[in-house]
Design a protein around this motif. Structure first.
Motif, PDB file in Angstrom:
ATOM      1  N   ARG A 255     -54.987 -13.689  29.798  1.00 27.22           N
ATOM      2  CA  ARG A 255     -54.312 -13.691  31.013  1.00 27.22           C
ATOM      3  C   ARG A 255     -54.786 -13.410  32.114  1.00 27.22           C
ATOM      4  O   ARG A 255     -54.406 -13.350  33.200  1.00 27.22           O
ATOM      5  CB  ARG A 255     -52.822 -13.059  30.694  1.00 27.22           C
TER       6      ARG A 255
ATOM      7  N   ALA B  34     -51.879 -14.368  45.232  1.00 26.45           N
ATOM      8  CA  ALA B  34     -51.880 -14.464  43.720  1.00 26.45           C
ATOM      9  C   ALA B  34     -51.196 -15.942  43.010  1.00 26.45           C
ATOM     10  O   ALA B  34     -50.832 -15.778  41.786  1.00 26.45           O
ATOM     11  CB  ALA B  34     -51.587 -13.225  43.033  1.00 26.45           C
ATOM     12  N   HIS B  35     -50.743 -16.516  43.909  1.00 28.41           N
ATOM     13  CA  HIS B  35     -50.078 -18.010  43.534  1.00 28.41           C
ATOM     14  C   HIS B  35     -50.737 -19.212  44.056  1.00 28.41           C
ATOM     15  O   HIS B  35     -49.833 -20.196  44.052  1.00 28.41           O
ATOM     16  CB  HIS B  35     -48.604 -17.720  43.420  1.00 28.41           C
TER      17      HIS B  35
ATOM     18  N   CYS C 168     -57.221 -17.537  41.650  1.00 30.20           N
ATOM     19  CA  CYS C 168     -56.365 -16.952  41.296  1.00 30.20           C
ATOM     20  C   CYS C 168     -55.281 -17.656  40.241  1.00 30.20           C
ATOM     21  O   CYS C 168     -54.572 -17.454  39.389  1.00 30.20           O
ATOM     22  CB  CYS C 168     -55.177 -16.423  42.364  1.00 30.20           C
ATOM     23  N   LEU C 169     -55.759 -19.015  40.244  1.00 30.25           N
ATOM     24  CA  LEU C 169     -55.244 -19.855  39.534  1.00 30.25           C
ATOM     25  C   LEU C 169     -56.014 -20.592  38.241  1.00 30.25           C
ATOM     26  O   LEU C 169     -55.891 -21.638  37.737  1.00 30.25           O
ATOM     27  CB  LEU C 169     -54.855 -21.276  40.493  1.00 30.25           C
TER      28      LEU C 169
ATOM     29  N   GLN D  59     -61.370 -19.483  30.912  1.00 24.99           N
ATOM     30  CA  GLN D  59     -61.860 -21.003  30.997  1.00 24.99           C
ATOM     31  C   GLN D  59     -63.040 -21.493  31.492  1.00 24.99           C
ATOM     32  O   GLN D  59     -63.629 -22.520  31.603  1.00 24.99           O
ATOM     33  CB  GLN D  59     -60.642 -21.712  31.982  1.00 24.99           C
TER      34      GLN D  59
ATOM     35  N   LEU E 154     -50.245 -12.222  35.252  1.00 30.38           N
ATOM     36  CA  LEU E 154     -49.546 -13.315  34.286  1.00 30.38           C
ATOM     37  C   LEU E 154     -49.195 -12.428  33.084  1.00 30.38           C
ATOM     38  O   LEU E 154     -49.399 -11.567  32.889  1.00 30.38           O
ATOM     39  CB  LEU E 154     -50.481 -14.383  34.012  1.00 30.38           C
TER      40      LEU E 154
ATOM     41  N   GLY F 296     -53.935 -26.257  35.596  1.00 27.76           N
ATOM     42  CA  GLY F 296     -53.438 -25.022  35.998  1.00 27.76           C
ATOM     43  C   GLY F 296     -52.505 -24.731  37.271  1.00 27.76           C
ATOM     44  O   GLY F 296     -52.323 -23.675  37.634  1.00 27.76           O
ATOM     45  N   GLN F 297     -52.942 -26.006  38.278  1.00 23.57           N
ATOM     46  CA  GLN F 297     -52.414 -25.492  39.678  1.00 23.57           C
ATOM     47  C   GLN F 297     -50.964 -25.526  39.768  1.00 23.57           C
ATOM     48  O   GLN F 297     -50.176 -25.112  40.945  1.00 23.57           O
ATOM     49  CB  GLN F 297     -53.207 -26.875  40.635  1.00 23.57           C
TER      50      GLN F 297
ATOM     51  N   VAL G 137     -50.252 -22.139  36.438  1.00 27.15           N
ATOM     52  CA  VAL G 137     -50.320 -20.559  36.506  1.00 27.15           C
ATOM     53  C   VAL G 137     -49.470 -19.963  37.525  1.00 27.15           C
ATOM     54  O   VAL G 137     -49.073 -18.953  37.485  1.00 27.15           O
ATOM     55  CB  VAL G 137     -51.983 -20.466  37.004  1.00 27.15           C
ATOM     56  N   PRO G 138     -49.360 -20.798  38.769  1.00 22.01           N
ATOM     57  CA  PRO G 138     -48.159 -20.107  39.539  1.00 22.01           C
ATOM     58  C   PRO G 138     -46.858 -19.628  39.018  1.00 22.01           C
ATOM     59  O   PRO G 138     -46.051 -18.798  39.211  1.00 22.01           O
ATOM     60  CB  PRO G 138     -47.930 -21.017  40.749  1.00 22.01           C
TER      61      PRO G 138
ATOM     62  N   ALA H 140     -47.466 -16.792  37.158  1.00 28.02           N
ATOM     63  CA  ALA H 140     -47.577 -15.507  37.984  1.00 28.02           C
ATOM     64  C   ALA H 140     -45.989 -15.004  38.467  1.00 28.02           C
ATOM     65  O   ALA H 140     -45.796 -13.912  38.803  1.00 28.02           O
ATOM     66  CB  ALA H 140     -48.450 -16.033  39.338  1.00 28.02           C
ATOM     67  N   PHE H 141     -45.029 -16.349  38.756  1.00 31.01           N
ATOM     68  CA  PHE H 141     -43.844 -15.696  39.110  1.00 31.01           C
ATOM     69  C   PHE H 141     -42.995 -15.225  37.877  1.00 31.01           C
ATOM     70  O   PHE H 141     -41.979 -14.991  38.142  1.00 31.01           O
ATOM     71  CB  PHE H 141     -43.165 -17.077  39.787  1.00 31.01           C
TER      72      PHE H 141
END
Lengths: 161, 287
Positions: A19, A40-41, A59-60, A65, B3, B34-35, B38-39, B42-43
């Protein structure tokens, strides 16, 4: 998990949780704190780094990876003592105030001008629209990137010659 | 936020990826660019047990153009579409729509498959898929199936994709070179999700009247949809100012836009009418 990649020309190997984002890995594990984390998003652009030639939001991306990737952070586009043309243009035009967003904008501008040395002002504005700056009002940033463009054009010409 | 915890795998074949998804009993998620995912992590809106990264699977990142149309692999990125000069003629509507997707750095990672699976009601590619009668290829434990876009999008962030299935490609049917088309969207800031958007095209019959009209809209309903009643207004008519106004009025009447902090339903309805008008007005010039 173990992951190995190149960062600013140096091979590194880190042990991270799946993570862990690339942004946190760069800052906490590799102690390269030039890369900033704002939202962070993926909205603010402060954490932008270059992965295999592309400006991307660190951050994404998960650090796991990044096996075999080549990463460049803001530390990787400076020359120690002498200012690069991009840095000099930012200083000349007061293209930063608090400086929090600056690493992401420098990296984005560097990636863009490397890829598209003849980028128009419109294109530059379009690309910079992905970075949020609360201080400058953006105009000095656009002026700085436009000024630095000439140096990238010279570089592209000498690379082609 | 940081995350939530999850496991990570990066298989090298679609079969392995599907097996991992199937073994998780619906708690794993595929990861492409992941665009969007991943957000969401994160939320903390999702907490999958396992992310199955598709990055090492060969063959998912190709754009192929043949007699059956344009085939986009699931891991094709927005910047790949932008850089493919063939698409300006092979599918100009797709090429135009993709210029509106997100920002430079997001476009370097965001993928076709991710956008379709995420199914944001205001996203461009789902709108193009619906407007163009696209067909998605899904692979699951029991094999491959084709799903028309019309049957894929079920609601906001909700699709027909099963938890153990992967999108491997989307096919857009062939594009006749004489086709008239327009793409219009409005967002408050460049790169933001659209408050409303329109992908429209039509062909001309031998009498010079509009035929085969397709009007797809985004951001004005709980999913991308075609406005068949508005298409019916346009079909069979000469595309002049009157026909365009009548089509736009019908479009605004039949959508059910959200009423939220970004815009009222009334505003979005009026905006949609304007965008339909602009899309159809601009259409002939680009043909």
């Amino acid at each position: 998990m173990n992951v190995a990649f190149d960062i600013n020309g140096q091979p590194v190997e880190v042990q991270v949780e799946p993570r862990t984002t690339l942004a946190d890995c760069i800052r906490h594990d590799l102690r390269l704190t030039g890369t900033h984390v704002g939202c962070a998003h993926g909205t603010c652009g402060a954490c932008t780094v270059i992965v295999d030639g592309d400006a991307v939001r660190s951050c994404l991306i998960l650090a796991v990876q990044m096996q075999h990737a080549k990463i460049v952070t803001v530390e990787g586009i400076s020359n120690d003592d002498a200012l690069t043309p991009l840095q000099a243009a930012f200083r000349k035009h007061f293209a930063l105030q608090c400086g929090f967003c600056t690493p992401g904008i420098l990296i984005t501008a560097h990636a863009l001008l490397t890829e598209e040395p003849n980028a128009s002002e419109d294109r530059i504005r379009d690309v910079l629209s992905g970075s949020i700056c609360r201080c400058t009002g953006y105009i000095p940033i656009v002026q700085a990137v436009l000024e630095a463009r000439a140096a990238y054009q010279v570089q592209a010409r000498s690379a082609a010659a | 936020m940081k995350l939530p915890r999850f496991e990570y795998a990066s298989p090298t074949t679609v079969q392995e990826a599907v097996a991992l998804l199937a073994a998780s009993n619906g708690t794993a998620k595929p990861l492409a660019g992941g665009q969007s995912l991943v957000p969401i992590l994160a939320f903390r809106l999702a907490a999958p047990s396992l992310l199955v990264d598709l990055r090492r699977i060969a063959g998912l990142d190709t754009i192929a153009i043949d007699d059956a149309g344009v085939h986009l692999g699931a891991r094709v990125r927005w910047c790949d579409i932008e850089a493919d000069a063939r698409l300006a003629t092979a599918h100009p509507l797709l090429a135009a729509a993709v210029t509106h997707v997100a920002h430079y750095a997001i476009r370097k990672r965001g993928t076709v498959g991710g956008s379709l699976a995420h199914a944001d009601p205001a996203a461009e590619l789902p709108g193009i898929a619906i407007a163009c009668d696209a067909e998605l290829t899904l692979v699951g434990p029991s094999g491959r199936r084709s799903v028309p876009a019309e049957a894929f999008f079920l609601g906001p962030l909700t699709t027909a994709l099963a938890p153990d299935e992967l999108i491997t490609q989307i096919r857009l049917p062939p594009w006749p070179s004489a086709r008239r088309w327009g793409f219009q969207e409005f967002a408050r800031r460049r790169g933001d999700f659209a408050l409303a958007g329109v992908a429209a095209f039509y062909d001309l019959d031998s009498a010079g009247h509009a035929a085969n009209s397709h009007i797809g809209v985004i951001g004005v309903d709980d999913r991308p949809r075609r406005l068949t009643a508005a298409e019916a207004v346009l079909n069979g008519r000469t595309v002049d100012a009157n026909a365009i106004t009548a089509t736009a009025e019908m479009a605004a009447r039949i959508v059910d836009p959200p009423d939220d902090i970004h815009g009222t339903a009334r505003y979005r309805r009026a905006l949609l009418a304007t965008l339909v008008e602009r899309a159809l007005t601009g259409a002939p010039a680009k043909a």
